[in-house]
Design a protein around this motif. Structure first.
Motif, PDB file in Angstrom:
ATOM      1  N   THR A  45      94.709  -8.714 -23.338  1.00 54.54           N
ATOM      2  CA  THR A  45      93.503  -8.140 -23.790  1.00 54.54           C
ATOM      3  C   THR A  45      92.886  -7.411 -22.623  1.00 54.54           C
ATOM      4  N   VAL A  46      92.519  -6.337 -22.507  1.00 55.26           N
ATOM      5  CA  VAL A  46      91.902  -5.647 -21.437  1.00 55.26           C
ATOM      6  C   VAL A  46      90.412  -5.304 -21.627  1.00 55.26           C
ATOM      7  N   TRP A  47      90.068  -5.532 -23.158  1.00 50.73           N
ATOM      8  CA  TRP A  47      88.712  -4.850 -23.541  1.00 50.73           C
ATOM      9  C   TRP A  47      88.522  -5.608 -24.796  1.00 50.73           C
ATOM     10  N   ARG A  48      87.340  -6.093 -25.035  1.00 51.53           N
ATOM     11  CA  ARG A  48      87.009  -6.291 -26.516  1.00 51.53           C
ATOM     12  C   ARG A  48      85.589  -5.513 -26.809  1.00 51.53           C
ATOM     13  N   LYS A  49      85.767  -5.860 -28.264  1.00 59.62           N
ATOM     14  CA  LYS A  49      84.361  -4.882 -28.872  1.00 59.62           C
ATOM     15  C   LYS A  49      83.376  -5.549 -28.595  1.00 59.62           C
ATOM     16  N   HIS A  50      82.143  -5.007 -28.320  1.00 61.02           N
ATOM     17  CA  HIS A  50      80.724  -5.440 -27.958  1.00 61.02           C
ATOM     18  C   HIS A  50      80.365  -6.513 -28.866  1.00 61.02           C
ATOM     19  N   PRO A  51      79.921  -7.412 -28.653  1.00 53.30           N
ATOM     20  CA  PRO A  51      79.716  -8.828 -29.466  1.00 53.30           C
ATOM     21  C   PRO A  51      78.577  -8.674 -30.517  1.00 53.30           C
ATOM     22  N   ASP A  52      77.496  -7.967 -30.256  1.00 51.95           N
ATOM     23  CA  ASP A  52      76.255  -7.740 -31.037  1.00 51.95           C
ATOM     24  C   ASP A  52      76.560  -7.501 -32.502  1.00 51.95           C
ATOM     25  N   GLY A  53      77.613  -6.732 -32.531  1.00 54.50           N
ATOM     26  CA  GLY A  53      78.127  -6.385 -34.076  1.00 54.50           C
ATOM     27  C   GLY A  53      77.318  -5.232 -34.551  1.00 54.50           C
ATOM     28  N   SER A  54      76.471  -4.607 -33.880  1.00 55.36           N
ATOM     29  CA  SER A  54      75.526  -3.627 -34.545  1.00 55.36           C
ATOM     30  C   SER A  54      75.139  -2.434 -33.455  1.00 55.36           C
ATOM     31  N   GLY A  55      75.767  -2.542 -32.327  1.00 50.94           N
ATOM     32  CA  GLY A  55      75.685  -1.469 -31.337  1.00 50.94           C
ATOM     33  C   GLY A  55      76.922  -0.531 -31.098  1.00 50.94           C
ATOM     34  N   PRO A  56      76.906   0.486 -30.363  1.00 50.14           N
ATOM     35  CA  PRO A  56      78.190   1.202 -30.039  1.00 50.14           C
ATOM     36  C   PRO A  56      79.236   0.314 -29.627  1.00 50.14           C
ATOM     37  N   MET A  57      80.516   0.694 -30.052  1.00 46.90           N
ATOM     38  CA  MET A  57      81.814  -0.053 -29.783  1.00 46.90           C
ATOM     39  C   MET A  57      81.929  -1.546 -30.164  1.00 46.90           C
ATOM     40  N   SER A  58      81.083  -1.835 -31.327  1.00 46.38           N
ATOM     41  CA  SER A  58      81.049  -3.261 -31.642  1.00 46.38           C
ATOM     42  C   SER A  58      81.870  -3.656 -33.229  1.00 46.38           C
ATOM     43  N   GLN A  59      82.468  -2.411 -33.482  1.00 46.10           N
ATOM     44  CA  GLN A  59      83.256  -2.654 -34.783  1.00 46.10           C
ATOM     45  C   GLN A  59      84.327  -1.735 -34.979  1.00 46.10           C
ATOM     46  N   LEU A  60      85.365  -2.003 -35.541  1.00 42.74           N
ATOM     47  CA  LEU A  60      86.878  -1.426 -36.022  1.00 42.74           C
ATOM     48  C   LEU A  60      87.234  -0.445 -34.819  1.00 42.74           C
ATOM     49  N   ILE A  61      87.861  -1.182 -33.762  1.00 42.84           N
ATOM     50  CA  ILE A  61      88.403  -0.577 -32.700  1.00 42.84           C
ATOM     51  C   ILE A  61      89.745   0.026 -33.118  1.00 42.84           C
ATOM     52  N   TRP A  62      89.814   1.282 -33.074  1.00 45.39           N
ATOM     53  CA  TRP A  62      90.996   1.813 -33.667  1.00 45.39           C
ATOM     54  C   TRP A  62      92.001   2.609 -32.491  1.00 45.39           C
ATOM     55  N   ALA A  63      93.110   2.573 -32.790  1.00 47.03           N
ATOM     56  CA  ALA A  63      94.257   3.756 -31.807  1.00 47.03           C
ATOM     57  C   ALA A  63      93.820   3.919 -30.506  1.00 47.03           C
ATOM     58  N   PRO A  64      94.064   3.083 -29.714  1.00 46.73           N
ATOM     59  CA  PRO A  64      93.991   2.990 -28.148  1.00 46.73           C
ATOM     60  C   PRO A  64      95.164   3.956 -27.746  1.00 46.73           C
ATOM     61  N   GLU A  65      94.947   4.557 -26.642  1.00 52.53           N
ATOM     62  CA  GLU A  65      96.353   5.164 -25.925  1.00 52.53           C
ATOM     63  C   GLU A  65      95.904   5.204 -24.518  1.00 52.53           C
ATOM     64  N   ILE A  66      96.876   4.897 -23.570  1.00 56.80           N
ATOM     65  CA  ILE A  66      96.684   4.447 -22.355  1.00 56.80           C
ATOM     66  C   ILE A  66      97.122   5.796 -21.600  1.00 56.80           C
ATOM     67  N   HIS A  67      96.680   6.389 -20.682  1.00 59.78           N
ATOM     68  CA  HIS A  67      97.069   7.752 -19.969  1.00 59.78           C
ATOM     69  C   HIS A  67      96.899   7.440 -18.445  1.00 59.78           C
ATOM     70  N   PHE A  68      97.523   7.848 -17.732  1.00 58.42           N
ATOM     71  CA  PHE A  68      97.361   7.757 -16.021  1.00 58.42           C
ATOM     72  C   PHE A  68      97.020   9.088 -15.617  1.00 58.42           C
ATOM     73  N   ILE A  69      95.598   9.307 -15.093  1.00 56.16           N
ATOM     74  CA  ILE A  69      95.124  10.638 -14.864  1.00 56.16           C
ATOM     75  C   ILE A  69      94.622  10.435 -13.534  1.00 56.16           C
ATOM     76  N   ASP A  70      95.059  11.297 -12.484  1.00 58.12           N
ATOM     77  CA  ASP A  70      94.343  11.723 -11.186  1.00 58.12           C
ATOM     78  C   ASP A  70      94.420  10.177 -10.452  1.00 58.12           C
ATOM     79  N   GLY A  71      95.312   9.323 -10.641  1.00 59.43           N
ATOM     80  CA  GLY A  71      95.505   8.166  -9.865  1.00 59.43           C
ATOM     81  C   GLY A  71      94.885   7.152 -10.320  1.00 59.43           C
ATOM     82  N   LYS A  72      94.169   7.096 -11.855  1.00 57.01           N
ATOM     83  CA  LYS A  72      93.667   6.014 -12.254  1.00 57.01           C
ATOM     84  C   LYS A  72      93.858   5.978 -13.729  1.00 57.01           C
ATOM     85  N   TRP A  73      94.144   4.720 -14.410  1.00 58.12           N
ATOM     86  CA  TRP A  73      94.294   4.561 -15.790  1.00 58.12           C
ATOM     87  C   TRP A  73      93.117   4.755 -16.866  1.00 58.12           C
TER      88      TRP A  73
END
Length: 325
Positions: free
Chosen positions: A57-85
């Protein structure tokens, strides 16, 4: 047809699968987890090895449950761009629908500058929301490079167009900022794109034979889910929608003879031989889904080789039957 075959399903209960083969020789895998609460990565030297690799696990949803990025995390994609992930994903601030009966997802990006992205959570930095010209439901972002430019492709709702989402493309200023105005490439219009829901989503891009092929998924996420394709010559302006042609029929769909239903949300990678093109996708082996298909966990990750027709277009064939004991 290639004689390559992989365990089917390769990874169970992982929908929206994305596999990337890096220059370090490793395959990197991420996908939606059934609880929709985190982002995992696993890596292995072989595709079969991904099935046994421990997810980190490299990232978890925000814990408050009511702010941005706190619910229903969908469809991640990993890319390598200009030397970073970078990982692109969609997230909501609530599980409730908006006034139009839509989920309230937006697109976000996290960044890691470590050599190995399968690392501690604190090594991944939030870069924020990827904003477009509309503040509406958006998801399923992917990225590809061409002639020194980075292109961003995603699905988004336009309130003026019937349906849940259309496909858009833009150039990028950096991996989390658009540089050009979004251009709509496709909207749900054919019968097979509007079964259950009017949807174009989950774009994936492969460049072969002087053309870009962009697959996408359409209709509801049950047995009606199917894949279409857009095509553009690589010497044309990729930001001109008129240069993209659209398949009138699905290029990949349910197969009753092998009990494979709702194949879609694919990505592309290459086999261990470095030559054979592979399609990665999710699928179910039954149609009787209890409750909302979104919360049925049994969309499994499958990998299959595919061939190329004499005219240079891909031939995806049919979904592969399960082959494990």
């Amino acid at each position: 047809m290639s004689k390559l075959a992989y365990t089917a399903p390769l990874i169970i209960q992982r929908a929206d699968p994305y596999i990337y083969k890096h220059t370090d020789g490793y395959y990197y895998f991420t996908a939606s987890v059934p609880s929709y609460d985190r982002i995992e990565i696993r890596r292995a030297r072989t595709l079969e090895g991904l099935a046994h690799a421990a997810p980190r696990t490299v990232w978890r949803k925000h814990p408050d449950g009511s702010g941005p990025m706190s619910q229903l995390i969908w469809a991640p994609e990993i890319h390598f761009i200009d030397g970073k992930w970078y990982i692109y994903f969609a997230a909501s601030h609530t599980k409730e629908f908006d006034n139009n009966g839509m989920f309230q997802h937006r697109m976000f990006c996290i960044e890691c500058d470590q050599e190995n992205p399968v690392c501690a959570e604190e090594e991944w930095i939030e870069k924020g929301q990827i904003k477009t010209d509309k503040d509406t439901f958006s998801l399923d972002a992917t990225e590809f490079d061409w002639q020194g430019d980075h292109y961003y492709v995603w699905a988004q709702k336009d309130p003026a167009i019937r349906g849940n989402s259309n496909l858009y493309i833009a150039k990028m200023k950096n991996p989390w900022t658009l540089a050009t105005k979004p251009v709509m490439l496709s909207k749900p219009e054919y019968d097979w794109e509007i079964r259950g829901f009017w949807v174009n989503e989950g774009p994936a891009v492969i460049h072969r034979n002087g053309r870009f092929f962009m697959t996408y998924s359409a209709s509801a996420t049950d047995e009606n889910y199917a894949m279409g394709m857009l095509t553009c010559s690589d010497d044309a302006d990729l930001l001109n929608a008129d240069n993209w042609s659209k398949s009138k029929e699905p290029v990949f769909q349910s197969d009753l003879t092998t009990h494979q239903y709702g194949p879609g949300h694919n990505s592309f990678t290459v086999a261990e031989d470095g030559k054979t093109d592979l399609m990665v996708y999710h699928c179910r082996d039954y149609t009787e889904i209890k409750g909302d298909p979104l919360y049925d966990p049994n969309r499994h990750t499958l990998v299959k080789p595919f061939d190329w027709n004499d005219d240079g277009t891909p031939d995806f064939g049919k979904p592969v039957p399960y082959n494990y004991d």
